[in-house]
Design an enzyme around this catalytic site. Structure first.
Site, PDB file in Angstrom:
ATOM      1  N   GLU A 341       0.759  -1.015   0.350  1.00 42.41           N
ATOM      2  CA  GLU A 341      -0.006  -0.710  -0.422  1.00 42.41           C
ATOM      3  C   GLU A 341       0.663   1.446  -0.176  1.00 42.41           C
ATOM      4  O   GLU A 341       0.835   1.674   0.544  1.00 42.41           O
ATOM      5  CB  GLU A 341      -1.117   0.037   1.415  1.00 42.41           C
ATOM      6  CG  GLU A 341      -1.592  -0.847   1.343  1.00 42.41           C
ATOM      7  CD  GLU A 341      -2.462  -0.773   3.058  1.00 42.41           C
ATOM      8  OE1 GLU A 341      -3.924  -1.825   2.811  1.00 42.41           O
ATOM      9  OE2 GLU A 341      -2.458  -1.094   3.519  1.00 42.41           O
TER      10      GLU A 341
HETATM   11  C1  TNX Z   1      -4.428  -3.776   5.202  1.00 40.11           C
HETATM   12  S1  TNX Z   1      -2.648  -6.668   4.421  1.00 40.11           S
HETATM   13  C2  TNX Z   1      -2.714  -3.252   5.006  1.00 40.11           C
HETATM   14  C3  TNX Z   1      -3.006  -3.399   6.828  1.00 40.11           C
HETATM   15  C4  TNX Z   1      -4.167  -2.902   7.188  1.00 40.11           C
HETATM   16  C5  TNX Z   1      -5.218  -3.889   7.571  1.00 40.11           C
HETATM   17  C6  TNX Z   1      -6.228  -4.270   7.619  1.00 40.11           C
HETATM   18  C7  TNX Z   1      -1.779  -5.384   4.158  1.00 40.11           C
HETATM   19  C8  TNX Z   1      -0.389  -5.514   3.468  1.00 40.11           C
HETATM   20  N1  TNX Z   1      -1.960  -4.075   4.933  1.00 40.11           N
HETATM   21  O1  TNX Z   1      -2.248  -1.970   6.449  1.00 40.11           O
HETATM   22  O2  TNX Z   1      -3.961  -2.946   8.863  1.00 40.11           O
HETATM   23  O3  TNX Z   1      -5.637  -3.901   5.725  1.00 40.11           O
HETATM   24  O4  TNX Z   1      -7.230  -4.798   7.315  1.00 40.11           O
END
Ligand code: TNX
Length: 535
Positions: A341
Protein backbone atom coordinates in the site's frame (compact mmCIF):
# COMPACT_ATOMS: atom_id res chain seq x y z
CA UNK A 1 14.25 -90.84 59.65
CA UNK A 2 10.90 -89.42 60.73
CA UNK A 3 12.43 -85.95 60.61
CA UNK A 4 13.66 -86.40 57.11
CA UNK A 5 10.21 -87.57 55.94
CA UNK A 6 8.68 -84.42 57.42
CA UNK A 7 11.37 -82.30 55.80
CA UNK A 8 10.76 -83.90 52.38
CA UNK A 9 7.03 -83.45 52.72
CA UNK A 10 7.54 -79.81 53.70
CA UNK A 11 9.81 -79.13 50.72
CA UNK A 12 7.38 -80.73 48.28
CA UNK A 13 4.37 -78.83 49.71
CA UNK A 14 6.37 -75.64 49.40
CA UNK A 15 7.27 -76.59 45.84
CA UNK A 16 3.63 -77.20 44.97
CA UNK A 17 2.64 -73.88 46.50
CA UNK A 18 5.37 -72.18 44.51
CA UNK A 19 4.30 -73.87 41.28
CA UNK A 20 0.68 -72.89 41.86
CA UNK A 21 1.72 -69.35 42.72
CA UNK A 22 3.74 -69.09 39.55
CA UNK A 23 0.94 -70.47 37.45
CA UNK A 24 -1.69 -68.12 38.81
CA UNK A 25 -1.93 -65.53 36.08
CA UNK A 26 -1.08 -61.96 37.10
CA UNK A 27 -4.24 -59.93 37.43
CA UNK A 28 -4.47 -58.44 33.99
CA UNK A 29 -6.03 -55.07 33.46
CA UNK A 30 -8.59 -55.04 30.70
CA UNK A 31 -8.62 -51.57 29.29
CA UNK A 32 -11.81 -50.05 27.98
CA UNK A 33 -11.92 -49.74 24.20
CA UNK A 34 -9.99 -46.79 22.89
CA UNK A 35 -9.47 -45.47 19.41
CA UNK A 36 -6.41 -43.40 18.63
CA UNK A 37 -7.89 -42.41 15.28
CA UNK A 38 -10.78 -40.66 17.03
CA UNK A 39 -8.73 -38.53 19.40
CA UNK A 40 -9.19 -34.76 19.27
CA UNK A 41 -5.87 -34.02 17.59
CA UNK A 42 -5.40 -30.70 15.76
CA UNK A 43 -3.79 -30.50 13.25
CA UNK A 44 -4.79 -34.00 12.22
CA UNK A 45 -1.72 -36.22 11.63
CA UNK A 46 -0.71 -37.73 8.31
CA UNK A 47 -1.28 -41.39 9.29
CA UNK A 48 -2.95 -42.80 12.36
CA UNK A 49 -3.48 -46.48 13.02
CA UNK A 50 -5.18 -47.57 16.20
CA UNK A 51 -4.53 -50.80 18.09
CA UNK A 52 -7.39 -50.26 20.53
CA UNK A 53 -5.72 -50.81 23.87
CA UNK A 54 -4.18 -48.31 26.28
CA UNK A 55 -0.95 -47.10 27.81
CA UNK A 56 -1.61 -46.28 31.45
CA UNK A 57 0.20 -43.16 32.52
CA UNK A 58 0.61 -43.08 36.30
CA UNK A 59 2.82 -41.80 39.07
CA UNK A 60 5.49 -44.40 38.37
CA UNK A 61 5.89 -43.41 34.72
CA UNK A 62 9.15 -41.80 33.69
CA UNK A 63 10.45 -39.93 30.65
CA UNK A 64 13.71 -41.04 29.06
CA UNK A 65 15.35 -39.10 26.27
CA UNK A 66 18.17 -39.53 23.82
CA UNK A 67 21.34 -38.03 25.32
CA UNK A 68 22.99 -37.58 21.97
CA UNK A 69 21.53 -34.12 21.64
CA UNK A 70 21.05 -31.81 24.65
CA UNK A 71 17.90 -30.47 23.02
CA UNK A 72 16.25 -33.86 23.43
CA UNK A 73 16.89 -33.74 27.17
CA UNK A 74 15.30 -30.26 27.21
CA UNK A 75 12.26 -31.70 25.44
CA UNK A 76 11.89 -34.24 28.22
CA UNK A 77 11.66 -31.45 30.78
CA UNK A 78 9.23 -29.52 28.59
CA UNK A 79 6.93 -32.56 28.39
CA UNK A 80 7.22 -33.22 32.10
CA UNK A 81 6.14 -29.62 32.87
CA UNK A 82 3.20 -29.84 30.51
CA UNK A 83 1.99 -33.12 32.02
CA UNK A 84 2.20 -31.52 35.45
CA UNK A 85 0.23 -28.51 34.24
CA UNK A 86 -2.47 -30.63 32.60
CA UNK A 87 -3.11 -33.42 35.12
CA UNK A 88 -1.01 -32.45 38.13
CA UNK A 89 1.16 -35.55 37.86
CA UNK A 90 4.89 -35.45 38.55
CA UNK A 91 6.81 -37.40 35.95
CA UNK A 92 10.55 -37.06 36.08
CA UNK A 93 13.10 -37.17 33.32
CA UNK A 94 15.28 -40.11 34.22
CA UNK A 95 18.29 -40.49 31.96
CA UNK A 96 20.48 -42.47 34.39
CA UNK A 97 20.08 -45.72 32.57
CA UNK A 98 18.59 -47.24 35.71
CA UNK A 99 15.82 -49.81 35.36
CA UNK A 100 12.60 -48.11 36.28
CA UNK A 101 9.64 -50.00 37.61
CA UNK A 102 7.28 -47.62 35.89
CA UNK A 103 6.31 -47.36 32.27
CA UNK A 104 8.44 -45.22 30.04
CA UNK A 105 7.86 -42.39 27.61
CA UNK A 106 10.88 -42.35 25.31
CA UNK A 107 11.94 -39.34 23.27
CA UNK A 108 14.29 -40.97 20.82
CA UNK A 109 16.70 -39.67 18.27
CA UNK A 110 16.52 -41.95 15.24
CA UNK A 111 18.31 -42.01 11.91
CA UNK A 112 16.76 -40.06 9.11
CA UNK A 113 15.84 -43.13 6.98
CA UNK A 114 12.14 -42.94 6.34
CA UNK A 115 11.54 -39.56 7.98
CA UNK A 116 12.03 -37.22 5.08
CA UNK A 117 11.17 -33.95 6.74
CA UNK A 118 12.83 -31.99 9.59
CA UNK A 119 9.54 -31.82 11.45
CA UNK A 120 8.57 -35.46 10.89
CA UNK A 121 8.06 -37.76 13.85
CA UNK A 122 6.58 -41.08 14.82
CA UNK A 123 4.50 -41.67 17.90
CA UNK A 124 4.31 -45.34 18.83
CA UNK A 125 2.09 -46.21 21.76
CA UNK A 126 1.84 -49.73 23.20
CA UNK A 127 0.66 -51.04 26.59
CA UNK A 128 4.23 -50.79 27.83
CA UNK A 129 5.68 -47.65 26.38
CA UNK A 130 5.21 -44.44 24.46
CA UNK A 131 7.92 -43.66 21.91
CA UNK A 132 8.36 -40.36 20.16
CA UNK A 133 10.91 -40.90 17.39
CA UNK A 134 12.45 -38.20 15.27
CA UNK A 135 15.72 -37.43 13.57
CA UNK A 136 15.54 -33.84 14.90
CA UNK A 137 14.59 -32.20 18.17
CA UNK A 138 12.18 -30.05 16.17
CA UNK A 139 10.34 -33.13 14.91
CA UNK A 140 10.27 -34.66 18.39
CA UNK A 141 8.88 -31.36 19.70
CA UNK A 142 5.99 -31.52 17.22
CA UNK A 143 5.37 -35.10 18.33
CA UNK A 144 5.25 -33.98 21.95
CA UNK A 145 2.38 -31.62 21.07
CA UNK A 146 0.43 -34.57 19.68
CA UNK A 147 1.07 -36.55 22.85
CA UNK A 148 -0.02 -33.59 25.01
CA UNK A 149 -3.30 -33.51 23.10
CA UNK A 150 -4.11 -37.19 23.70
CA UNK A 151 -3.34 -37.35 27.40
CA UNK A 152 -6.84 -37.32 28.89
CA UNK A 153 -7.80 -34.59 31.35
CA UNK A 154 -9.32 -37.11 33.72
CA UNK A 155 -7.93 -40.30 35.21
CA UNK A 156 -9.64 -43.66 35.26
CA UNK A 157 -9.83 -44.66 38.94
CA UNK A 158 -11.76 -47.88 38.56
CA UNK A 159 -8.95 -49.95 37.08
CA UNK A 160 -6.38 -49.78 39.84
CA UNK A 161 -5.72 -48.34 43.24
CA UNK A 162 -3.73 -45.47 41.91
CA UNK A 163 -4.86 -42.99 39.31
CA UNK A 164 -4.20 -43.88 35.67
CA UNK A 165 -4.56 -41.74 32.61
CA UNK A 166 -5.28 -43.97 29.65
CA UNK A 167 -3.65 -43.09 26.36
CA UNK A 168 -4.97 -45.05 23.36
CA UNK A 169 -2.43 -47.32 21.68
CA UNK A 170 -1.43 -47.25 18.03
CA UNK A 171 0.99 -45.59 15.65
CA UNK A 172 1.15 -42.09 14.28
CA UNK A 173 3.43 -41.14 11.42
CA UNK A 174 3.32 -37.45 10.86
CA UNK A 175 4.87 -34.54 8.99
CA UNK A 176 3.63 -31.15 7.79
CA UNK A 177 2.10 -30.54 4.39
CA UNK A 178 3.62 -27.01 4.33
CA UNK A 179 6.90 -25.93 5.90
CA UNK A 180 5.70 -22.39 6.71
CA UNK A 181 2.84 -22.27 9.21
CA UNK A 182 2.65 -18.78 10.55
CA UNK A 183 0.82 -15.99 12.24
CA UNK A 184 1.47 -12.27 12.09
CA UNK A 185 0.87 -9.85 14.91
CA UNK A 186 0.61 -6.11 14.30
CA UNK A 187 2.26 -4.55 17.34
CA UNK A 188 2.44 -1.18 15.58
CA UNK A 189 -1.20 0.00 15.47
CA UNK A 190 -1.54 -1.07 19.10
CA UNK A 191 1.41 -2.22 21.12
CA UNK A 192 1.41 -5.64 22.82
CA UNK A 193 3.74 -6.41 25.70
CA UNK A 194 6.39 -9.14 25.78
CA UNK A 195 4.14 -11.15 28.10
CA UNK A 196 1.19 -10.85 25.72
CA UNK A 197 3.31 -12.13 22.86
CA UNK A 198 4.64 -15.00 24.98
CA UNK A 199 1.12 -16.03 25.93
CA UNK A 200 0.11 -16.06 22.26
CA UNK A 201 3.21 -18.13 21.41
CA UNK A 202 2.49 -20.64 24.18
CA UNK A 203 -0.98 -21.41 22.84
CA UNK A 204 0.16 -21.55 19.20
CA UNK A 205 2.90 -24.02 20.14
CA UNK A 206 0.26 -26.62 21.05
CA UNK A 207 -1.01 -26.50 17.46
CA UNK A 208 2.43 -26.76 15.80
CA UNK A 209 2.69 -23.18 14.47
CA UNK A 210 6.32 -22.54 13.49
CA UNK A 211 6.54 -18.90 12.34
CA UNK A 212 5.78 -15.68 14.18
CA UNK A 213 5.88 -12.58 11.98
CA UNK A 214 6.00 -9.33 13.98
CA UNK A 215 4.81 -6.19 12.19
CA UNK A 216 7.17 -3.86 14.04
CA UNK A 217 6.57 -0.53 12.36
CA UNK A 218 3.74 1.40 10.74
CA UNK A 219 2.41 4.94 10.45
CA UNK A 220 1.18 4.91 14.04
CA UNK A 221 4.21 3.49 15.79
CA UNK A 222 7.80 2.24 15.65
CA UNK A 223 8.17 -0.65 18.11
CA UNK A 224 11.78 -1.84 18.09
CA UNK A 225 14.81 -0.11 19.57
CA UNK A 226 17.43 0.83 16.97
CA UNK A 227 20.50 1.96 18.88
CA UNK A 228 21.91 4.11 16.07
CA UNK A 229 18.58 5.96 15.57
CA UNK A 230 17.19 6.37 19.11
CA UNK A 231 14.35 8.78 18.31
CA UNK A 232 12.53 6.03 16.40
CA UNK A 233 11.28 4.68 19.68
CA UNK A 234 11.34 7.75 21.94
CA UNK A 235 9.28 9.72 19.42
CA UNK A 236 7.98 7.15 16.93
CA UNK A 237 7.02 4.66 19.62
CA UNK A 238 5.29 7.16 21.89
CA UNK A 239 1.71 6.65 20.78
CA UNK A 240 -0.69 4.28 19.00
CA UNK A 241 -4.11 4.18 17.31
CA UNK A 242 -6.59 6.11 19.44
CA UNK A 243 -3.87 8.25 21.04
CA UNK A 244 -2.85 6.18 24.08
CA UNK A 245 0.81 5.81 24.99
CA UNK A 246 2.31 3.23 22.65
CA UNK A 247 5.46 1.41 23.65
CA UNK A 248 8.33 -0.47 22.11
CA UNK A 249 10.58 -3.48 22.58
CA UNK A 250 14.13 -2.83 23.67
CA UNK A 251 16.55 -5.09 21.85
CA UNK A 252 16.70 -7.16 25.04
CA UNK A 253 12.88 -7.51 25.00
CA UNK A 254 12.97 -8.59 21.39
CA UNK A 255 15.69 -11.14 22.13
CA UNK A 256 13.52 -12.47 24.95
CA UNK A 257 10.64 -13.04 22.52
CA UNK A 258 12.95 -14.61 19.93
CA UNK A 259 14.43 -16.91 22.53
CA UNK A 260 11.06 -17.92 23.97
CA UNK A 261 9.82 -18.69 20.45
CA UNK A 262 13.02 -20.58 19.54
CA UNK A 263 12.62 -22.86 22.56
CA UNK A 264 9.28 -23.80 21.02
CA UNK A 265 10.78 -24.22 17.54
CA UNK A 266 9.10 -21.06 16.28
CA UNK A 267 11.05 -18.69 14.03
CA UNK A 268 10.49 -14.95 14.50
CA UNK A 269 10.28 -12.88 11.32
CA UNK A 270 10.74 -9.14 11.86
CA UNK A 271 8.95 -6.72 9.54
CA UNK A 272 9.86 -3.12 8.94
CA UNK A 273 7.14 -1.87 6.61
CA UNK A 274 8.42 0.50 3.88
CA UNK A 275 8.47 2.68 1.78
CA UNK A 276 4.81 3.38 2.74
CA UNK A 277 3.49 2.92 6.30
CA UNK A 278 6.49 4.96 7.50
CA UNK A 279 4.97 8.00 9.20
CA UNK A 280 6.29 7.08 12.66
CA UNK A 281 9.85 6.81 11.29
CA UNK A 282 9.53 10.12 9.44
CA UNK A 283 8.18 11.95 12.49
CA UNK A 284 11.24 10.75 14.39
CA UNK A 285 13.65 11.74 11.57
CA UNK A 286 11.93 14.11 9.10
CA UNK A 287 14.85 13.78 6.68
CA UNK A 288 13.44 10.38 5.70
CA UNK A 289 10.10 11.78 4.61
CA UNK A 290 9.12 11.80 0.95
CA UNK A 291 5.50 12.96 0.88
CA UNK A 292 6.30 16.68 0.93
CA UNK A 293 4.48 17.39 4.21
CA UNK A 294 5.76 17.97 7.73
CA UNK A 295 5.19 14.65 9.47
CA UNK A 296 3.17 14.61 12.68
CA UNK A 297 2.37 11.73 15.02
CA UNK A 298 -0.62 9.87 13.63
CA UNK A 299 -3.21 7.95 15.66
CA UNK A 300 -5.89 7.32 13.02
CA UNK A 301 -6.42 4.22 10.89
CA UNK A 302 -6.14 5.38 7.28
CA UNK A 303 -3.53 3.67 5.12
CA UNK A 304 -1.39 4.84 2.22
CA UNK A 305 -0.51 8.31 3.49
CA UNK A 306 3.26 8.14 3.96
CA UNK A 307 6.42 7.34 2.00
CA UNK A 308 10.16 7.47 2.41
CA UNK A 309 12.10 9.68 0.04
CA UNK A 310 13.33 6.89 -2.23
CA UNK A 311 15.97 9.06 -3.93
CA UNK A 312 17.89 10.13 -0.86
CA UNK A 313 21.11 8.37 0.21
CA UNK A 314 20.35 9.03 3.89
CA UNK A 315 17.27 6.83 3.57
CA UNK A 316 19.41 3.87 2.51
CA UNK A 317 22.02 4.53 5.21
CA UNK A 318 19.14 4.52 7.67
CA UNK A 319 17.71 1.27 6.29
CA UNK A 320 21.14 -0.34 6.34
CA UNK A 321 21.44 0.45 10.06
CA UNK A 322 17.94 -0.81 10.81
CA UNK A 323 18.34 -4.08 8.92
CA UNK A 324 21.83 -4.61 10.34
CA UNK A 325 20.76 -4.10 13.96
CA UNK A 326 17.63 -6.23 13.69
CA UNK A 327 19.33 -8.98 11.69
CA UNK A 328 22.03 -9.24 14.36
CA UNK A 329 19.41 -10.26 16.94
CA UNK A 330 17.28 -12.39 14.60
CA UNK A 331 18.58 -15.93 14.19
CA UNK A 332 15.88 -16.89 11.65
CA UNK A 333 16.65 -16.66 7.92
CA UNK A 334 14.00 -14.07 6.95
CA UNK A 335 13.59 -10.30 6.92
CA UNK A 336 10.21 -8.84 5.92
CA UNK A 337 10.38 -5.43 4.26
CA UNK A 338 6.62 -4.78 4.01
CA UNK A 339 6.18 -3.01 0.69
CA UNK A 340 2.37 -2.85 0.77
CA UNK A 341 0.00 0.00 0.00
CA UNK A 342 2.66 2.54 -0.94
CA UNK A 343 -0.02 4.69 -2.52
CA UNK A 344 1.93 7.93 -2.39
CA UNK A 345 5.18 6.50 -3.78
CA UNK A 346 5.53 6.83 -7.57
CA UNK A 347 5.69 3.45 -9.29
CA UNK A 348 9.23 3.88 -10.60
CA UNK A 349 10.40 5.14 -7.20
CA UNK A 350 8.81 2.10 -5.59
CA UNK A 351 10.64 -0.29 -7.92
CA UNK A 352 13.92 1.57 -7.40
CA UNK A 353 13.40 1.38 -3.65
CA UNK A 354 12.54 -2.34 -3.44
CA UNK A 355 15.51 -3.25 -5.62
CA UNK A 356 17.91 -1.29 -3.40
CA UNK A 357 16.46 -2.60 -0.13
CA UNK A 358 16.66 -6.19 -1.39
CA UNK A 359 20.45 -5.77 -1.71
CA UNK A 360 20.67 -4.55 1.88
CA UNK A 361 18.67 -7.56 3.10
CA UNK A 362 21.09 -9.85 1.26
CA UNK A 363 24.08 -7.97 2.65
CA UNK A 364 22.96 -9.10 6.11
CA UNK A 365 22.42 -12.68 4.94
CA UNK A 366 18.67 -12.68 5.14
CA UNK A 367 16.06 -13.85 2.69
CA UNK A 368 13.57 -11.14 1.76
CA UNK A 369 9.83 -11.46 2.27
CA UNK A 370 7.43 -8.72 1.20
CA UNK A 371 3.69 -8.22 0.71
CA UNK A 372 2.63 -9.25 -2.79
CA UNK A 373 3.24 -5.75 -4.27
CA UNK A 374 7.02 -6.34 -4.16
CA UNK A 375 6.55 -8.56 -7.20
CA UNK A 376 6.05 -5.41 -9.29
CA UNK A 377 9.79 -4.75 -8.81
CA UNK A 378 12.67 -6.83 -10.24
CA UNK A 379 13.32 -9.02 -7.26
CA UNK A 380 15.46 -12.13 -7.05
CA UNK A 381 13.83 -15.55 -7.24
CA UNK A 382 14.64 -16.17 -3.58
CA UNK A 383 12.40 -13.24 -2.59
CA UNK A 384 9.15 -14.50 -1.09
CA UNK A 385 5.78 -12.91 -1.86
CA UNK A 386 3.13 -12.78 0.83
CA UNK A 387 -0.10 -12.87 -1.12
CA UNK A 388 -2.82 -10.88 0.64
CA UNK A 389 -4.88 -9.17 -2.04
CA UNK A 390 -3.68 -9.12 -5.62
CA UNK A 391 -3.54 -12.50 -7.37
CA UNK A 392 -1.78 -10.87 -10.34
CA UNK A 393 1.15 -10.15 -8.04
CA UNK A 394 1.06 -13.69 -6.69
CA UNK A 395 1.13 -15.07 -10.23
CA UNK A 396 4.03 -12.75 -11.04
CA UNK A 397 5.84 -14.37 -8.11
CA UNK A 398 5.34 -17.82 -9.60
CA UNK A 399 6.64 -16.55 -12.94
CA UNK A 400 9.65 -15.17 -11.09
CA UNK A 401 10.16 -18.64 -9.51
CA UNK A 402 9.56 -17.08 -6.11
CA UNK A 403 7.70 -18.87 -3.36
CA UNK A 404 4.36 -17.59 -2.14
CA UNK A 405 3.00 -17.37 1.40
CA UNK A 406 -0.78 -17.50 1.31
CA UNK A 407 -2.50 -14.86 3.43
CA UNK A 408 -5.61 -14.04 1.41
CA UNK A 409 -7.48 -11.33 3.31
CA UNK A 410 -10.86 -12.88 2.50
CA UNK A 411 -9.88 -16.14 4.22
CA UNK A 412 -6.98 -15.68 6.62
CA UNK A 413 -7.21 -12.14 8.02
CA UNK A 414 -7.77 -12.60 11.71
CA UNK A 415 -8.82 -8.95 12.00
CA UNK A 416 -11.91 -9.56 9.85
CA UNK A 417 -15.11 -9.78 11.90
CA UNK A 418 -16.76 -13.18 12.29
CA UNK A 419 -20.14 -11.66 11.42
CA UNK A 420 -22.10 -8.43 11.83
CA UNK A 421 -22.28 -8.95 15.61
CA UNK A 422 -18.54 -9.20 16.20
CA UNK A 423 -17.30 -6.94 18.97
CA UNK A 424 -13.98 -6.15 17.25
CA UNK A 425 -12.50 -6.27 13.80
CA UNK A 426 -12.96 -4.79 10.36
CA UNK A 427 -14.86 -6.18 7.40
CA UNK A 428 -13.41 -4.59 4.28
CA UNK A 429 -12.37 -7.98 2.88
CA UNK A 430 -15.13 -10.22 4.24
CA UNK A 431 -16.91 -11.52 7.28
CA UNK A 432 -15.02 -14.69 8.15
CA UNK A 433 -16.99 -17.10 10.32
CA UNK A 434 -15.21 -20.14 11.74
CA UNK A 435 -16.38 -22.51 8.99
CA UNK A 436 -15.43 -20.19 6.13
CA UNK A 437 -11.96 -19.74 7.65
CA UNK A 438 -11.47 -23.51 7.51
CA UNK A 439 -13.31 -24.67 4.40
CA UNK A 440 -11.02 -23.77 1.49
CA UNK A 441 -8.17 -25.43 -0.25
CA UNK A 442 -4.85 -23.56 -0.21
CA UNK A 443 -3.53 -25.67 -3.08
CA UNK A 444 -6.33 -24.55 -5.40
CA UNK A 445 -7.07 -21.10 -4.06
CA UNK A 446 -5.47 -19.14 -6.90
CA UNK A 447 -5.54 -20.72 -10.31
CA UNK A 448 -1.96 -21.08 -11.47
CA UNK A 449 -0.50 -21.37 -7.96
CA UNK A 450 0.04 -24.96 -6.96
CA UNK A 451 1.56 -26.84 -4.05
CA UNK A 452 5.15 -26.51 -5.31
CA UNK A 453 4.86 -22.69 -5.38
CA UNK A 454 3.45 -22.37 -1.89
CA UNK A 455 5.76 -22.04 1.10
CA UNK A 456 2.82 -22.12 3.48
CA UNK A 457 0.06 -20.14 5.11
CA UNK A 458 0.11 -17.18 7.46
CA UNK A 459 -2.78 -15.62 9.35
CA UNK A 460 -2.20 -11.90 9.98
CA UNK A 461 -3.79 -10.08 12.89
CA UNK A 462 -3.90 -6.32 12.28
CA UNK A 463 -4.57 -4.38 15.42
CA UNK A 464 -6.47 -1.21 14.49
CA UNK A 465 -9.51 -2.38 16.51
CA UNK A 466 -7.87 -4.35 19.33
CA UNK A 467 -5.76 -2.99 22.16
CA UNK A 468 -5.29 -5.80 24.67
CA UNK A 469 -4.71 -9.53 24.85
CA UNK A 470 -8.36 -10.43 25.51
CA UNK A 471 -9.39 -8.67 22.31
CA UNK A 472 -6.50 -10.27 20.45
CA UNK A 473 -7.67 -13.69 21.62
CA UNK A 474 -11.27 -12.99 20.66
CA UNK A 475 -10.25 -12.47 17.04
CA UNK A 476 -7.50 -15.10 16.86
CA UNK A 477 -9.22 -17.98 18.61
CA UNK A 478 -10.66 -20.22 17.40
CA UNK A 479 -9.93 -19.30 13.76
CA UNK A 480 -6.15 -19.56 14.02
CA UNK A 481 -6.50 -23.20 15.11
CA UNK A 482 -8.12 -23.96 11.75
CA UNK A 483 -5.18 -22.44 9.88
CA UNK A 484 -2.81 -24.80 11.67
CA UNK A 485 -4.74 -27.72 10.20
CA UNK A 486 -4.90 -26.07 6.75
CA UNK A 487 -1.14 -25.74 6.73
CA UNK A 488 -0.09 -28.97 8.47
CA UNK A 489 -2.64 -31.58 7.36
CA UNK A 490 -3.15 -32.92 3.87
CA UNK A 491 -6.33 -32.27 1.96
CA UNK A 492 -7.39 -35.91 2.49
CA UNK A 493 -7.12 -35.42 6.24
CA UNK A 494 -9.18 -32.26 6.42
CA UNK A 495 -12.88 -32.46 6.99
CA UNK A 496 -15.14 -29.81 8.54
CA UNK A 497 -17.44 -32.32 10.27
CA UNK A 498 -14.51 -34.01 12.00
CA UNK A 499 -12.68 -30.72 12.66
CA UNK A 500 -15.77 -29.15 14.22
CA UNK A 501 -15.88 -31.85 16.90
CA UNK A 502 -12.14 -31.83 17.52
CA UNK A 503 -12.33 -28.04 17.84
CA UNK A 504 -15.26 -28.24 20.27
CA UNK A 505 -12.99 -30.31 22.52
CA UNK A 506 -10.27 -27.65 22.60
CA UNK A 507 -12.34 -25.60 25.02
CA UNK A 508 -10.81 -27.14 28.12
CA UNK A 509 -7.26 -26.47 26.91
CA UNK A 510 -8.15 -22.90 25.94
CA UNK A 511 -9.85 -22.36 29.29
CA UNK A 512 -6.88 -23.79 31.17
CA UNK A 513 -4.63 -21.39 29.25
CA UNK A 514 -7.05 -18.57 30.12
CA UNK A 515 -7.66 -17.80 26.45
CA UNK A 516 -10.72 -15.60 25.94
CA UNK A 517 -11.80 -17.31 22.75
CA UNK A 518 -14.88 -16.44 20.71
CA UNK A 519 -17.59 -19.03 21.34
CA UNK A 520 -18.89 -19.31 17.81
CA UNK A 521 -22.38 -20.78 17.70
CA UNK A 522 -21.23 -23.05 14.88
CA UNK A 523 -19.34 -25.12 17.42
CA UNK A 524 -20.82 -27.25 20.19
CA UNK A 525 -18.16 -26.25 22.75
CA UNK A 526 -17.35 -28.96 25.30
CA UNK A 527 -16.47 -26.68 28.18
CA UNK A 528 -16.35 -29.47 30.80
CA UNK A 529 -14.33 -32.09 29.17
CA UNK A 530 -15.01 -34.92 31.63
CA UNK A 531 -16.45 -37.12 28.94
CA UNK A 532 -15.08 -35.79 25.71
CA UNK A 533 -17.30 -36.37 22.72
CA UNK A 534 -15.65 -38.18 19.86
CA UNK A 535 -15.98 -37.66 16.14
C1 TNX B 1 -4.40 -3.90 4.86
S1 TNX B 1 -2.72 -6.23 4.42
C2 TNX B 1 -3.12 -3.66 5.28
C3 TNX B 1 -2.88 -3.23 6.67
C4 TNX B 1 -4.16 -3.03 7.41
C5 TNX B 1 -5.12 -4.14 7.07
C6 TNX B 1 -6.40 -4.09 7.86
C7 TNX B 1 -1.70 -5.19 4.22
C8 TNX B 1 -0.49 -5.69 3.64
N1 TNX B 1 -1.99 -3.96 4.56
O1 TNX B 1 -2.10 -2.07 6.68
O2 TNX B 1 -3.88 -3.02 8.77
O3 TNX B 1 -5.42 -4.07 5.72
O4 TNX B 1 -7.17 -5.22 7.61
Amino acid sequence: MFRSIIKKAFVSVLGIILIIACQTPKKEIIFPATDLAKENIIPYPLKVSATNSAFALDKNSVIKTSKKDANFVELGHFLSKKIKAKIDLNISVDNNGSESNGKVIYINHIERDNLTNDEAYQLIITNDSVKINSSTAEGAFRGIQTLRQIIPETSNDTLAEQKMWLIPTGNITDEPNFEYRGVMLDVARHFFSVDDVKKYIEVLTYYKINKLHLHLSDDQGWRIEIKSWPKLTTIGGSTEVGGAAGGFYTQEDYKEIVDYAAKRYITVIPEIDMPGHTNAASVSYPILNGNGKTPKLYTGTEVGLSTFDTRKDTVYFFIDDVIREISAITPGPYFHIGGDESHVTKKRDYIHFINKVEKIVHKYDKQMIGWDEIMTADVDSNAIAQFWADSENALAAVKNKSKVILSPATKTYLDMKYDTLSKFGLHWAAYIPVDSAYIWDPENYVEGISKKDILGIEAPLWSETISNIDELEYLAFPRVIGYTELSWSTKENRNWESYKIRLANQASFLNRMNVKFYRSKLIDWQENNDIPIKP
